[in-house]
Design an enzyme around this catalytic site. Structure first.
Site, PDB file in Angstrom:
ATOM      1  N   GLY A 172      -4.296 -34.474  52.605  1.00 28.01           N
ATOM      2  CA  GLY A 172      -4.850 -35.822  52.523  1.00 28.01           C
ATOM      3  C   GLY A 172      -3.796 -36.823  52.951  1.00 28.01           C
ATOM      4  O   GLY A 172      -2.605 -36.527  52.911  1.00 28.01           O
ATOM      5  N   THR A 173      -4.258 -38.002  53.350  1.00 23.02           N
ATOM      6  CA  THR A 173      -3.291 -38.952  53.893  1.00 23.02           C
ATOM      7  C   THR A 173      -3.226 -40.254  53.094  1.00 23.02           C
ATOM      8  O   THR A 173      -2.742 -40.243  51.989  1.00 23.02           O
ATOM      9  CB  THR A 173      -3.573 -39.207  55.377  1.00 23.02           C
ATOM     10  N   THR A 174      -3.727 -41.367  53.646  1.00 25.03           N
ATOM     11  CA  THR A 174      -3.345 -42.669  53.117  1.00 25.03           C
ATOM     12  C   THR A 174      -4.207 -43.148  51.945  1.00 25.03           C
ATOM     13  O   THR A 174      -5.433 -43.226  52.056  1.00 25.03           O
ATOM     14  CB  THR A 174      -3.410 -43.720  54.248  1.00 25.03           C
ATOM     15  N   LYS A 194     -11.084 -38.669  48.659  1.00 23.49           N
ATOM     16  CA  LYS A 194      -9.698 -38.621  48.168  1.00 23.49           C
ATOM     17  C   LYS A 194      -9.466 -39.506  46.955  1.00 23.49           C
ATOM     18  O   LYS A 194      -8.375 -39.523  46.407  1.00 23.49           O
ATOM     19  CB  LYS A 194      -8.741 -39.066  49.274  1.00 23.49           C
ATOM     20  N   ALA A 251      -2.819 -39.303  61.378  1.00 24.30           N
ATOM     21  CA  ALA A 251      -3.386 -38.552  60.261  1.00 24.30           C
ATOM     22  C   ALA A 251      -4.296 -39.395  59.379  1.00 24.30           C
ATOM     23  O   ALA A 251      -4.938 -38.881  58.469  1.00 24.30           O
ATOM     24  CB  ALA A 251      -2.258 -37.958  59.404  1.00 24.30           C
TER      25      ALA A 251
END
EC number: 3.4.25.1
Length: 275
Positions: free
Chosen positions: A52-54, A85, A227
């Site tokens: 997972g990213t931001t 997320k 990403a």
């Protein structure tokens, strides 16, 4: 868990003993293989898993929001376009995940049960600081996997009933817990999101303005970080935004987010028009 008592239709002895209010401690004592951080990971090459990213958090007048993009990546591949997320963890708190997605989601699910178990045993909600510290101890328990590249570093936010305000907590892979002021971001696009938040955040933001700031910050993160997933008007994929205030924890509806995203994209197009 199985035992001779269970086979006779009786609860295992573990369920009949007086224990602490921590569900994680109960599982750790009687079924440690179910704790994410206690599983053995084979040595050798690092595990290639979706990440997972931001994730970002913003304080607004009377509360705090937690938002995240929807992209998961695995190396140079986009593993998922619609990953959730951001999760509400109880009536007044939420956590967003960054890092190894499978481990992070499992950690947050266990944290949700931890808080519910505490409430049922003690008959009251855990304090916001207590929740933040419980999550820190769970992250600390995952340090072995983090050292092998499977780190899970959530961002935690909640409404503090004792002080009537929203609060933000960040973590490191060793379980260090840090309270953040005003706003914060974690994940691969966090550097760019933080830059946007510094420019756009101001004291006394309304709830609606805070949602707009969150969408703009994620837009900027996606602009410079491959990403991080950007606004996807074609497939109608919007960021996930959770609001946490005196009204409790809830998600901003897809219809509301569509309006905000459409307005932000239209403004960016207008600003980029060379005419």
């Amino acid at each position: 868990m199985t035992s001779p008592e269970a086979s006779n239709g009786r609860l295992p002895a573990a369920f009949l003993q007086t224990g602490s209010a921590s569900f994680t401690e109960f599982i750790g004592a009687h079924a440690p293989h179910l704790i994410p951080g206690m599983r053995a990971v084979p040595g050798g090459a690092p595990v290639d898993a979706p990440h997972g990213t931001t994730i970002l958090a913003i304080q607004y007048s009377g509360g705090v929001l937690l938002a995240g993009d929807r992209r998961a990546t695995m190396g140079n591949l986009i593993a998922n376009h619609t990953m959730q997320k951001v999760f509400t963890t109880d009536e007044y708190s939420a956590a967003g995940i960054a890092g190894a997605a499978g481990i992070a989601i499992e950690l947050v699910r266990l944290f949700q049960v931890e808080l519910e178990h505490y409430e049922k045993i003690e008959g009251t909600l855990l304090s916001l600081e207590g929740k933040a510290n419980r999550l820190a101890s769970m992250i600390r328990g995952n340090l072995g996997m983090a050292m092998q590249g499977l780190s899970a570093v959530p961002l935690f936010a909640g409404y503090d009933l004792a002080t009537d305000r929203g609060r933000i907590f960040s973590y490191d892979v060793t379980g260090g817990c840090y309270e953040e002021a005003d706003h914060h971001s974690v994940g691969s696009g966090s550097l760019f999101a933080r830059g946007a938040l510094k420019k756009l955040w101001r004291a006394g933001l309304t709830r609606e303005d805070a949602v707009r700031v969150a969408v703009e910050a994620l837009y900027d993160a996606a602009d410079d970080d491959s990403a991080t997933g950007g606004p996807d008007l074609g497939r109608r994929i919007w960021p996930t935004v959770a609001l946490l205030d005196a009204e409790g924890s809830r998600f901003v509806s897809a219809e509301q987010l569509e309006q905000v995203v459409t307005a932000v994209v239209a403004q960016r197009r207008e600003e980029a028009d060379p005419r």
